[in-house]
Design an enzyme around this catalytic site. Sequence first.
Site, PDB file in Angstrom:
ATOM      1  N   ASP A 240      -4.999  -1.952   8.474  1.00 57.27           N
ATOM      2  CA  ASP A 240      -3.594  -1.736   8.124  1.00 57.27           C
ATOM      3  C   ASP A 240      -3.332  -2.145   6.673  1.00 57.27           C
ATOM      4  O   ASP A 240      -2.360  -2.861   6.381  1.00 57.27           O
ATOM      5  CB  ASP A 240      -2.685  -2.519   9.100  1.00 57.27           C
ATOM      6  CG  ASP A 240      -1.213  -2.148   8.953  1.00 57.27           C
ATOM      7  OD1 ASP A 240      -0.912  -1.110   8.340  1.00 57.27           O
ATOM      8  OD2 ASP A 240      -0.374  -2.911   9.468  1.00 57.27           O
TER       9      ASP A 240
ATOM     10  N   HIS B 206       1.216 -11.745  13.150  1.00 57.50           N
ATOM     11  CA  HIS B 206      -0.028 -11.469  13.870  1.00 57.50           C
ATOM     12  C   HIS B 206      -1.235 -11.819  13.019  1.00 57.50           C
ATOM     13  O   HIS B 206      -1.140 -11.883  11.796  1.00 57.50           O
ATOM     14  CB  HIS B 206      -0.102  -9.979  14.240  1.00 57.50           C
ATOM     15  CG  HIS B 206       0.350  -9.086  13.120  1.00 57.50           C
ATOM     16  ND1 HIS B 206       1.621  -8.563  13.069  1.00 57.50           N
ATOM     17  CD2 HIS B 206      -0.276  -8.651  12.006  1.00 57.50           C
ATOM     18  CE1 HIS B 206       1.754  -7.835  11.979  1.00 57.50           C
ATOM     19  NE2 HIS B 206       0.614  -7.872  11.305  1.00 57.50           N
TER      20      HIS B 206
ATOM     21  N   GLN C 226      -3.949  -5.955  15.777  1.00 56.28           N
ATOM     22  CA  GLN C 226      -3.083  -6.999  15.206  1.00 56.28           C
ATOM     23  C   GLN C 226      -2.423  -7.744  16.362  1.00 56.28           C
ATOM     24  O   GLN C 226      -1.506  -7.225  16.999  1.00 56.28           O
ATOM     25  CB  GLN C 226      -2.021  -6.360  14.293  1.00 56.28           C
ATOM     26  CG  GLN C 226      -2.620  -5.788  13.011  1.00 56.28           C
ATOM     27  CD  GLN C 226      -1.674  -4.845  12.272  1.00 56.28           C
ATOM     28  OE1 GLN C 226      -1.145  -3.913  12.866  1.00 56.28           O
ATOM     29  NE2 GLN C 226      -1.484  -5.071  10.985  1.00 56.28           N
TER      30      GLN C 226
ATOM     31  N   ARG D 136       6.185 -13.004   0.696  1.00 63.12           N
ATOM     32  CA  ARG D 136       6.838 -11.933   1.450  1.00 63.12           C
ATOM     33  C   ARG D 136       6.480 -12.196   2.904  1.00 63.12           C
ATOM     34  O   ARG D 136       5.325 -12.050   3.301  1.00 63.12           O
ATOM     35  CB  ARG D 136       6.304 -10.580   0.989  1.00 63.12           C
ATOM     36  CG  ARG D 136       6.823  -9.380   1.778  1.00 63.12           C
ATOM     37  CD  ARG D 136       6.155  -8.122   1.246  1.00 63.12           C
ATOM     38  NE  ARG D 136       6.566  -6.914   1.916  1.00 63.12           N
ATOM     39  CZ  ARG D 136       6.043  -6.442   3.053  1.00 63.12           C
ATOM     40  NH1 ARG D 136       5.081  -7.123   3.675  1.00 63.12           N
ATOM     41  NH2 ARG D 136       6.454  -5.319   3.567  1.00 63.12           N
TER      42      ARG D 136
ATOM     43  N   ASP E 184       6.017 -11.360   6.217  1.00 62.11           N
ATOM     44  CA  ASP E 184       5.832 -10.051   6.839  1.00 62.11           C
ATOM     45  C   ASP E 184       6.376 -10.009   8.267  1.00 62.11           C
ATOM     46  O   ASP E 184       6.115 -10.920   9.059  1.00 62.11           O
ATOM     47  CB  ASP E 184       4.323  -9.748   6.837  1.00 62.11           C
ATOM     48  CG  ASP E 184       4.014  -8.374   7.363  1.00 62.11           C
ATOM     49  OD1 ASP E 184       4.481  -7.402   6.763  1.00 62.11           O
ATOM     50  OD2 ASP E 184       3.309  -8.280   8.391  1.00 62.11           O
TER      51      ASP E 184
ATOM     52  N   GLU F 290      10.782  -9.979   5.075  1.00 60.55           N
ATOM     53  CA  GLU F 290      10.553  -8.553   5.287  1.00 60.55           C
ATOM     54  C   GLU F 290      11.061  -8.268   6.697  1.00 60.55           C
ATOM     55  O   GLU F 290      10.344  -8.419   7.675  1.00 60.55           O
ATOM     56  CB  GLU F 290       9.072  -8.185   5.153  1.00 60.55           C
ATOM     57  CG  GLU F 290       8.857  -6.682   5.044  1.00 60.55           C
ATOM     58  CD  GLU F 290       8.243  -6.031   6.286  1.00 60.55           C
ATOM     59  OE1 GLU F 290       8.263  -4.791   6.350  1.00 60.55           O
ATOM     60  OE2 GLU F 290       7.737  -6.728   7.181  1.00 60.55           O
TER      61      GLU F 290
ATOM     62  N   HIS G 178       5.070   0.440  -0.189  1.00 64.19           N
ATOM     63  CA  HIS G 178       3.845   0.955   0.436  1.00 64.19           C
ATOM     64  C   HIS G 178       4.110   1.504   1.836  1.00 64.19           C
ATOM     65  O   HIS G 178       3.244   2.134   2.423  1.00 64.19           O
ATOM     66  CB  HIS G 178       2.802  -0.160   0.503  1.00 64.19           C
ATOM     67  CG  HIS G 178       3.191  -1.221   1.485  1.00 64.19           C
ATOM     68  ND1 HIS G 178       4.252  -2.075   1.268  1.00 64.19           N
ATOM     69  CD2 HIS G 178       2.691  -1.533   2.700  1.00 64.19           C
ATOM     70  CE1 HIS G 178       4.382  -2.859   2.307  1.00 64.19           C
ATOM     71  NE2 HIS G 178       3.442  -2.567   3.200  1.00 64.19           N
ATOM     72  N   ASP G 179       5.287   1.220   2.407  1.00 57.84           N
ATOM     73  CA  ASP G 179       5.601   1.716   3.751  1.00 57.84           C
ATOM     74  C   ASP G 179       6.380   3.021   3.665  1.00 57.84           C
ATOM     75  O   ASP G 179       6.800   3.444   2.585  1.00 57.84           O
ATOM     76  CB  ASP G 179       6.417   0.660   4.510  1.00 57.84           C
ATOM     77  CG  ASP G 179       5.539  -0.479   5.022  1.00 57.84           C
ATOM     78  OD1 ASP G 179       4.345  -0.216   5.328  1.00 57.84           O
ATOM     79  OD2 ASP G 179       6.025  -1.610   5.117  1.00 57.84           O
TER      80      ASP G 179
ATOM     81  N   ARG H  22       0.855   6.764   5.770  1.00 62.48           N
ATOM     82  CA  ARG H  22       1.403   6.004   4.648  1.00 62.48           C
ATOM     83  C   ARG H  22       0.462   5.970   3.448  1.00 62.48           C
ATOM     84  O   ARG H  22       0.878   5.635   2.345  1.00 62.48           O
ATOM     85  CB  ARG H  22       1.762   4.577   5.097  1.00 62.48           C
ATOM     86  CG  ARG H  22       2.959   4.529   6.031  1.00 62.48           C
ATOM     87  CD  ARG H  22       3.225   3.127   6.541  1.00 62.48           C
ATOM     88  NE  ARG H  22       2.119   2.642   7.365  1.00 62.48           N
ATOM     89  CZ  ARG H  22       2.001   1.393   7.795  1.00 62.48           C
ATOM     90  NH1 ARG H  22       2.912   0.502   7.474  1.00 62.48           N
ATOM     91  NH2 ARG H  22       0.986   1.030   8.552  1.00 62.48           N
TER      92      ARG H  22
HETATM   93  C1  GLC Z   1       4.899  -4.854   7.437  1.00 63.75           C
HETATM   94  C2  GLC Z   1       4.139  -4.127   6.365  1.00 63.75           C
HETATM   95  C3  GLC Z   1       3.472  -2.934   6.947  1.00 63.75           C
HETATM   96  C4  GLC Z   1       2.564  -3.356   8.085  1.00 63.75           C
HETATM   97  C5  GLC Z   1       3.314  -4.202   9.109  1.00 63.75           C
HETATM   98  C6  GLC Z   1       2.391  -4.871  10.061  1.00 63.75           C
HETATM   99  O1  GLC Z   1       5.936  -4.078   7.930  1.00 63.75           O
HETATM  100  O2  GLC Z   1       4.987  -3.775   5.314  1.00 63.75           O
HETATM  101  O3  GLC Z   1       2.750  -2.229   5.984  1.00 63.75           O
HETATM  102  O4  GLC Z   1       2.033  -2.231   8.715  1.00 63.75           O
HETATM  103  O5  GLC Z   1       4.045  -5.221   8.479  1.00 63.75           O
HETATM  104  O6  GLC Z   1       1.739  -5.942   9.445  1.00 63.75           O
END
Ligand code: GLC
Length: 697
Positions: free
Chosen positions: A164, A207, A274, A304, A306, A348, A425-426, A550
């Site tokens: 990922d 995770h 994950q 950040r 996540d 995030e 990036h998403d 993505r």
């Molecule tokens: C966050 C990231 C994304 C990832 C997800 C799982 O949303 O920005 O790219 O797939 O977390 O870790």
Amino acid sequence: MKSSDEHRRATAAQARRSTAAAFDAMRAHYAQALTPALRAEALQRWDTHAPRLLAAWEALYPSVSGADRPQTNAPTAQETLAAFVHAMAEATNARSAALRALDAAREREPSWFLDQRIVGYTAYVDRFGGDLRGVAERVPYLQRLGVRYLHLLPFLAAREGDNDGGFAVRDYDTVAPALGENADLEALTARLRAAGISLCADLVLNHTADDHAWALAARRGDPRYREYFHIFPDRRLPDAYESHLCQIFPQTAPGNFTEVPALGWVWTTFYGYQWDLNWANAEVFAHMALTLLRLANRGIEAFRLDSTAFLWKRLGTDCMNQPEAHTILQALRAVAAIAAPGVLLKAEAIVPARQLPPYFGLPSEANANAQAEAVAECHLAYHSSLMAAAWVGLAEGRGDVVADVIRATPPLPPGCGWLTYLRCHDDIGWNVLREEAAGGDGRAAYDLARIAGFYAGETPDSFARGRRFQCAGDDRAHGSNGMAAALVGIAEAQARGDAAALRMAEARLRLLYGIVFACAGLPSLYMGDEIALGNDEAYTDDPLRADEGRWLHRPAMPWPLAEAAEAVAAGDTHERRRATAPQAEDVSALGIAQRVGRALRAMIAARMATPALRGDAPMRVLTLGDPALLGIVRDERFVALCNLSGREVAVDAPAALTDSRWRSMLDEGMHEHGRICEFPARLPAYALLWLLRDSSA
Ligand code: GLC
């Protein structure tokens, strides 16, 4: 015999006494492990912030009697706390003098990151610089661009194979071997710090990878490590949870649980590899908080956090934004404030803006009237509603869509700000706008499924060359992929060699970034947007990435192009003398990159020179008569005027504005503040004007 009220009062008093005793014991424990020279200062921070940490700890991990504890070889929550406090003191001791100096500076100026001179940039290490050393070599490029906050996507050791994009971490204490070594990370942070750039790194909290040491121990059957994850023997509970959960990757990773042989059903919100961490386990908190401190001591200045929305699970709910998830974040903030106070936390949480106040420690929407005290939580959170609304506005030719989101943006406490952005990036996730899209309250509705189709180039009026992401069945509006340049029509116009269409497309990119840079918050560029970098269509050739749409917008930086474009765009006197100005008719990648780069650099320069654009300066929207238009006022001195449609539109502005004189701040790529001008009566298609009230008259 005591009445139940008396009993309650006595119990509460006892709890307060024992909590006070526990506080004292933990303080002594922390103090004892501190280096004498640091003790006075560190204890001052402890006294200020530890009450929040300990209250959060007690709420999350109430001391349970031995009999209630799961039968594992794990320590009790109290033992874990004591060990954790000791380790926090060690982390405090280990913080370098340079970082301690930074801490002190940040404490003196807690809103430093909202200075209008701070601009962000997001990139993958390998795509941008090859590895961490390569990134270090590009620091001068970032400086010339005006970047002061660099978010590098995950660079820690990730799982083998599919991971990922690094978001499946195998080892939080080691840099991914392909990207360098821990020493390279420390060298990079030192170099960035010297250049006035703060490094932001992902802390993947929700995770770990399925080959992380904890996951391997759980697989081996160690009961202690099974408790680090959410593992179920059969489908009974997973089914009960699942009926309330949403799907992040409904096509590529349907469901929220993964069956692991000999283990059972593991909670996996994202990909099956994950594994969601069990934050109800005090050991998980302690480990992750110490991970944060160790990384901070390597010089990472911002985290950040996540997928923060998913940290706590509660049956019968969507297991997002649960109160305990906030308690965890508040505890992490307190940990950072004690042992690495210069550090910023960025949530995030890709949820609608109205759900974000609690990430800044404010009461939730449901409790908005409660007199709850704000508890410090995150400094920053992504404003994904604003980002998605900008794209909706462009597809629909409607500025009012963006205006509505700005109007509904909750006010933030001091020292907090939005991370504003156009791409990352998403995918562009459309779900955050479901409520707005339904219309009502005098607002026209819009169809998110149509918009997803628009950005995939499927509608007749589309100029975009993106793709839908995870849209299937009933969910036709999950997300959209693509680089900004492809979504605004640059790719399409260039392919046709149509110079006029290209000018329009470039104006759209400039317009959308004009919104991002004019709004309150810390604005961030996505790597390559400064050269109008297009999609990476070749990702499908790689079997590991082919199924993950993505990757379309994760291309590598074409440095020869970026450098050639910069020679003109940056206005660097030496190179500029040699370079020719970009020609409007030039449809080559270089011509485009030069024009776009010039426009964005001029915007950054104008923002830096305008204190009204501080990230925390007041913001409101202007009504300008036509729904195609958007007006953003900052600090009653600055106005951004935007026409999100492809037609010229008359401006109907209040007399207080039209009677003033204005200074144009962006005059098509001019660096200097431009001419004195009138408030415009009309705005051409996709126009962006930045005006500053002229006080010289
Ligand atoms: C966050 C990231 C994304 C990832 C997800 C799982 O949303 O920005 O790219 O797939 O977390 O870790």
